[in-house]
Motif scaffolding. Sequence first.
Motif, PDB file in Angstrom:
ATOM      1  N   ASN A 172       0.819  -1.211   0.000  1.00 43.13           N
ATOM      2  CA  ASN A 172       0.000   0.000   0.000  1.00 43.13           C
ATOM      3  C   ASN A 172       0.851   1.258   0.000  1.00 43.13           C
ATOM      4  O   ASN A 172       0.453   2.287  -0.521  1.00 43.13           O
ATOM      5  CB  ASN A 172      -0.912   0.016   1.236  1.00 43.13           C
ATOM      6  N   GLU A 173       2.030   1.167   0.588  1.00 38.45           N
ATOM      7  CA  GLU A 173       2.889   2.334   0.711  1.00 38.45           C
ATOM      8  C   GLU A 173       3.338   2.866  -0.646  1.00 38.45           C
ATOM      9  O   GLU A 173       3.711   4.012  -0.775  1.00 38.45           O
ATOM     10  CB  GLU A 173       4.109   1.982   1.565  1.00 38.45           C
ATOM     11  N   GLN A 174       3.293   2.038  -1.672  1.00 34.20           N
ATOM     12  CA  GLN A 174       3.729   2.486  -2.983  1.00 34.20           C
ATOM     13  C   GLN A 174       2.795   3.548  -3.555  1.00 34.20           C
ATOM     14  O   GLN A 174       3.139   4.230  -4.513  1.00 34.20           O
ATOM     15  CB  GLN A 174       3.823   1.286  -3.935  1.00 34.20           C
ATOM     16  N   LEU A 175       1.602   3.716  -2.973  1.00 35.07           N
ATOM     17  CA  LEU A 175       0.655   4.722  -3.440  1.00 35.07           C
ATOM     18  C   LEU A 175       0.865   6.063  -2.750  1.00 35.07           C
ATOM     19  O   LEU A 175       0.114   6.999  -2.966  1.00 35.07           O
ATOM     20  CB  LEU A 175      -0.782   4.237  -3.197  1.00 35.07           C
ATOM     21  N   ILE A 176       1.859   6.186  -1.915  1.00 35.26           N
ATOM     22  CA  ILE A 176       2.109   7.390  -1.151  1.00 35.26           C
ATOM     23  C   ILE A 176       2.405   8.577  -2.065  1.00 35.26           C
ATOM     24  O   ILE A 176       3.088   8.440  -3.080  1.00 35.26           O
ATOM     25  CB  ILE A 176       3.277   7.154  -0.164  1.00 35.26           C
ATOM     26  N   SER A 177       1.878   9.737  -1.711  1.00 35.50           N
ATOM     27  CA  SER A 177       2.093  10.944  -2.513  1.00 35.50           C
ATOM     28  C   SER A 177       3.447  11.556  -2.186  1.00 35.50           C
ATOM     29  O   SER A 177       4.107  11.181  -1.213  1.00 35.50           O
ATOM     30  CB  SER A 177       0.996  11.963  -2.218  1.00 35.50           C
ATOM     31  N   GLU A 178       3.848  12.541  -3.010  1.00 39.77           N
ATOM     32  CA  GLU A 178       5.113  13.222  -2.764  1.00 39.77           C
ATOM     33  C   GLU A 178       5.110  13.908  -1.398  1.00 39.77           C
ATOM     34  O   GLU A 178       6.081  13.830  -0.643  1.00 39.77           O
ATOM     35  CB  GLU A 178       5.369  14.255  -3.872  1.00 39.77           C
ATOM     36  N   ALA A 179       4.015  14.601  -1.084  1.00 39.39           N
ATOM     37  CA  ALA A 179       3.933  15.332   0.185  1.00 39.39           C
ATOM     38  C   ALA A 179       3.995  14.374   1.369  1.00 39.39           C
ATOM     39  O   ALA A 179       4.685  14.624   2.364  1.00 39.39           O
ATOM     40  CB  ALA A 179       2.652  16.155   0.233  1.00 39.39           C
ATOM     41  N   GLU A 180       3.277  13.230   1.270  1.00 41.74           N
ATOM     42  CA  GLU A 180       3.296  12.246   2.354  1.00 41.74           C
ATOM     43  C   GLU A 180       4.679  11.616   2.482  1.00 41.74           C
ATOM     44  O   GLU A 180       5.145  11.336   3.587  1.00 41.74           O
ATOM     45  CB  GLU A 180       2.251  11.172   2.095  1.00 41.74           C
ATOM     46  N   GLY A 181       5.332  11.402   1.349  1.00 40.62           N
ATOM     47  CA  GLY A 181       6.671  10.826   1.370  1.00 40.62           C
ATOM     48  C   GLY A 181       7.650  11.718   2.102  1.00 40.62           C
ATOM     49  O   GLY A 181       8.467  11.251   2.904  1.00 40.62           O
ATOM     50  N   MET A 182       7.575  13.025   1.851  1.00 43.85           N
ATOM     51  CA  MET A 182       8.471  13.965   2.523  1.00 43.85           C
ATOM     52  C   MET A 182       8.138  14.079   4.010  1.00 43.85           C
ATOM     53  O   MET A 182       9.025  14.219   4.853  1.00 43.85           O
ATOM     54  CB  MET A 182       8.406  15.330   1.836  1.00 43.85           C
ATOM     55  N   ARG A 183       6.850  13.966   4.342  1.00 36.69           N
ATOM     56  CA  ARG A 183       6.465  13.992   5.756  1.00 36.69           C
ATOM     57  C   ARG A 183       6.974  12.743   6.470  1.00 36.69           C
ATOM     58  O   ARG A 183       7.506  12.828   7.586  1.00 36.69           O
ATOM     59  CB  ARG A 183       4.945  14.095   5.894  1.00 36.69           C
ATOM     60  N   MET A 184       6.827  11.574   5.837  1.00 33.40           N
ATOM     61  CA  MET A 184       7.319  10.343   6.450  1.00 33.40           C
ATOM     62  C   MET A 184       8.842  10.380   6.597  1.00 33.40           C
ATOM     63  O   MET A 184       9.395   9.886   7.587  1.00 33.40           O
ATOM     64  CB  MET A 184       6.901   9.122   5.617  1.00 33.40           C
ATOM     65  N   ASP A 185       9.521  10.979   5.621  1.00 32.19           N
ATOM     66  CA  ASP A 185      10.970  11.110   5.729  1.00 32.19           C
ATOM     67  C   ASP A 185      11.336  11.950   6.951  1.00 32.19           C
ATOM     68  O   ASP A 185      12.252  11.614   7.705  1.00 32.19           O
ATOM     69  CB  ASP A 185      11.549  11.754   4.467  1.00 32.19           C
ATOM     70  N   GLU A 186      10.607  13.042   7.157  1.00 32.88           N
ATOM     71  CA  GLU A 186      10.878  13.914   8.299  1.00 32.88           C
ATOM     72  C   GLU A 186      10.667  13.161   9.622  1.00 32.88           C
ATOM     73  O   GLU A 186      11.445  13.293  10.567  1.00 32.88           O
ATOM     74  CB  GLU A 186       9.979  15.146   8.238  1.00 32.88           C
ATOM     75  N   ILE A 187       9.612  12.340   9.656  1.00 32.50           N
ATOM     76  CA  ILE A 187       9.340  11.541  10.852  1.00 32.50           C
ATOM     77  C   ILE A 187      10.467  10.537  11.086  1.00 32.50           C
ATOM     78  O   ILE A 187      11.001  10.418  12.202  1.00 32.50           O
ATOM     79  CB  ILE A 187       7.991  10.800  10.710  1.00 32.50           C
TER      80      ILE A 187
END
Length: 290
Positions: A172-187
């Motif tokens: 499911n994670e492969q559907l992550i958006s650019e904004a969500e990806g950058m937020r998860m990276d920050e976390i």
Amino acid sequence: MKVVQFTIPVSKEQTIVVQEDILPHYYNHLHRHREVQIEWVVKGTGILIAGNYMQRFESGDVYVIGANQPHLFKSDDVYFQGEEDKKIHSISIFFNHGQLSENLLQLPEMTGIRKFIDGLHNGMQLPESDVIKNTIAEVVASRESLRVASFICLLHHISTVRNIKPLATNNNEQLISEAEGMRMDEIFQYLVTNYKRHISLTEISEIASLTPHAFCRYFKKHTDKTFVGFLNELRVNEACKMIVSGKFDSFSDVSYKTGFDNVTNFNRVFKKTIGRSPREYLRDFREKVM
């Protein structure tokens, strides 16, 4: 704050892109790319996060990262201290699954490899194999049509391997958006930097710009783990590194240095995560080395 690109472009000049790096440390941000990646960690240690998967990576490990699978190779802290003799050495092979499927993999002889490639969504860790490493080296050393021939041999060897370890339990994670990806990276960046101390739910929620309740749902959605579970898993992985290094005075010392509030909690979480107590883990490691 610098915005780190989440989707990384890979050169399209070749069907098979080979990249060999000797660097101070791995690129330490969560990212993805449309290409499948075969990664040989020739030299280096740290933590690999891929989808809802996390474990330590060691020199000699070989992984396959699925197309668009968010991943992060976080080198150990020692690689960020600028020591000249502490560098990672990696060999990465990138290929576009769709491009191969439309052309090379349409040959009837490629049916087995094509089916294997089609099931690579979650990635995998390959068991120790000199044959696979030697073939990766042949791909690196070859050029043009000979590189393609070596690459087909590599895919054949990988597709026939048994005891493969998946890197995630869902895609499911492969559907992550650019904004969500950058937020998860920050976390992730915050957690891997600060895991040695107490991190409250309120604190990490503020990093994600979410309320504590919203953060819990968000984190569970994108990692399939609770925040506390993920943080404990990260700490246990670091504890394993300390234990096998032998650089500790006691298990209480390991507990304190990896962020656990007391040794009793450390022992409980360690056994739940690894399946063995810290003492049993050390005993098994020593027997394996002997």
